[in-house]
Design a protein around this motif. Structure first.
Motif, short mmCIF file in Angstrom:
data_model
loop_
_atom_site.label_atom_id
_atom_site.label_comp_id
_atom_site.label_asym_id
_atom_site.label_seq_id
_atom_site.Cartn_x
_atom_site.Cartn_y
_atom_site.Cartn_z
N LEU A 45 23.12 80.43 25.84
CA LEU A 45 22.71 79.32 24.96
C LEU A 45 22.90 77.97 25.65
O LEU A 45 22.10 77.05 25.44
CB LEU A 45 23.49 79.38 23.65
N CYS A 46 23.94 77.87 26.47
CA CYS A 46 24.16 76.62 27.22
C CYS A 46 23.03 76.38 28.23
O CYS A 46 22.80 75.24 28.64
CB CYS A 46 25.50 76.66 27.94
N ARG A 67 24.93 82.19 13.35
CA ARG A 67 25.34 80.81 13.08
C ARG A 67 24.59 79.82 13.96
O ARG A 67 24.40 78.66 13.59
CB ARG A 67 26.85 80.65 13.30
N SER A 68 24.17 80.29 15.15
CA SER A 68 23.48 79.40 16.10
C SER A 68 22.00 79.20 15.76
O SER A 68 21.34 78.34 16.34
CB SER A 68 23.60 79.97 17.52
N ASN A 69 21.49 80.04 14.85
CA ASN A 69 20.08 79.97 14.44
C ASN A 69 19.12 80.16 15.61
O ASN A 69 18.03 79.58 15.65
CB ASN A 69 19.78 78.62 13.75
N VAL A 70 19.53 80.97 16.57
CA VAL A 70 18.66 81.31 17.71
C VAL A 70 18.12 82.72 17.45
O VAL A 70 18.90 83.65 17.25
CB VAL A 70 19.43 81.28 19.04
N ASP A 125 27.20 82.68 24.82
CA ASP A 125 27.44 81.24 24.87
C ASP A 125 26.88 80.65 26.16
O ASP A 125 26.28 79.57 26.17
CB ASP A 125 28.94 80.97 24.75
N PHE A 161 27.94 85.17 15.77
CA PHE A 161 27.83 83.92 16.50
C PHE A 161 26.37 83.49 16.63
O PHE A 161 26.03 82.32 16.43
CB PHE A 161 28.47 84.09 17.88
N LEU A 162 25.50 84.44 16.95
CA LEU A 162 24.08 84.14 17.08
C LEU A 162 23.47 83.72 15.74
O LEU A 162 22.64 82.82 15.68
CB LEU A 162 23.33 85.34 17.64
#
Length: 355
Positions: free
Chosen positions: A115-116, A140-143, A112, A137-138
């Motif tokens: 990503l921030c 879902r973040s599409n990164v 997190d 989590f990643l």
């Protein structure tokens, strides 16, 4: 306090337009070598520093890749970061590095934070790829991201790794062929590393293939450095082991130190082998016999694939790189004839020893 120099001042000093200075800094467009040199001198003379954050906000690109490793204490992760940084720099990127301290609970928080900071993609190692909340989590973040070291278990994830099971089986099989019949293991925390589980399975398979019973096994934290009491516990087993397989080089180094505290010589009294291939193992006396992971190459390959995913949408791919065995001085044939000829009598301790 004086204001920092601006791009306009650089352009004025170099006698070119602001657009030309921008093209030189971004490496885009057609600029003569002479102009590039002149602008470079003007940047140095004025002390100009581009506003990377502001540029990222305008272009929606930060030019930064996130890197998450389990620990900064184990040199194997320094090796992989070396490869990551080299390939990132070649691709025009910087890296932002953090660690999880082998704690799965810290992985989501660390990601997190990355990503921030607007990283465009990540190279990372997680505790367990098959059940990682961090990877969910990643996703879902599409990164985009690429895993290193983790075993290739999920087709939707890009991974650069080695065959941990086969590598552990190979080095323990060498011990069996040397004549060792009682081979113990010091294993890293199974909840902190899916690689440790595969190395344990490879160790057990090598002994089973040799007609021997696996064990005893002691499980410790990956950051353990003082292993004297663990070595004492292994040696108290009846019969005591003549060889010791450690699931990392750092654990093997700690074991050799622990054995020395117990007045045992390696390999005269007991052989010790590791796993990773860190350079310090080669510099020890005795030098460490171990499995060598191509960590720097793994890091570089991971970044190259990540940049392909970022720039052209290349699908997820798993790469399994070759490992090799380093024949150090820390292993030898058992010293006594009865150690070389004894077969499993059922008296050996099997399973994990909990201290």
């Amino acid at each position: 306090m004086s204001k920092p120099p601006t791009i306009r001042e650089v352009a004025k000093r170099a006698g070119v337009s602001v657009a030309t200075v921008s093209r030189v800094m971004n490496g885009r467009g057609s600029v003569s070598e002479r102009t590039r040199h002149t602008v470079g001198e003007a940047i140095r003379d004025t002390g100009f520093r581009p506003n990377v954050i502001g540029r990222g906000l305008k272009t929606a690109r930060s030019g930064t890749l996130g890197v998450l490793v389990p620990s900064l204490r184990n040199p194997i992760f320094a090796d992989v970061v070396q490869g990551i940084e080299r390939a990132a720099e070649a691709g025009g990127y910087r890296i932002l590095l953090t660690s999880s301290n082998y704690l799965p609970s810290k992985e989501v928080t660390a990601i997190d934070v990355l990503l921030c900071n607007r990283v465009e993609g990540l190279v990372l190692t997680v505790a367990d790829e098959s059940s990682s909340q961090a990877l969910e989590f990643l996703d879902r973040s599409n990164v985009p991201f690429v895993l290193v070291f983790n075993p290739a278990q999920c087709a939707k994830h890009s991974i650069v790794t080695i065959d941990n099971f086969a590598a552990a089986r190979d080095i323990v099989s060498r011990l069996v062929r040397m004549g060792h019949r009682r081979i113990a293991m010091i294993a890293g925390d199974s909840e902190a590393s899916d690689r440790s589980n595969l190395r344990r399975a490879g160790y057990e398979q090598a002994l089973t293939d040799g007609g021997l019973r696996p064990g005893p096994i002691i499980e410790v934290s990956f950051d353990s450095r003082v292993l004297e009491r663990h070595c004492r516990a292994l040696l108290s087993c009846d019969p005591s082991p003549t060889a010791l397989f450690c699931s990392t080089d750092m654990l093997a180094i700690g074991a050799i130190r622990g054995l020395a505290a117990l007045r045992l010589k390696v390999p005269d009294d007991i052989s010790v082998v590791g796993f990773d291939g860190i350079e310090v193992g080669r510099c020890m006396s005795p030098s460490l016999a171990t499995v060598v992971q191509p960590a720097e190459e793994m890091g570089a390959r991971a970044v190259e694939h990540l940049l392909e995913r970022l720039n052209s949408g290349t699908p997820a791919t798993s790469m399994t790189l070759p490992y090799r065995l380093r024949h150090g001085e820390s292993w030898a044939k058992p010293a006594r004839e009865d150690d070389r000829t004894e077969r499993d009598s059922g008296a050996a301790t099997k399973g994990t020893i909990h201290l």
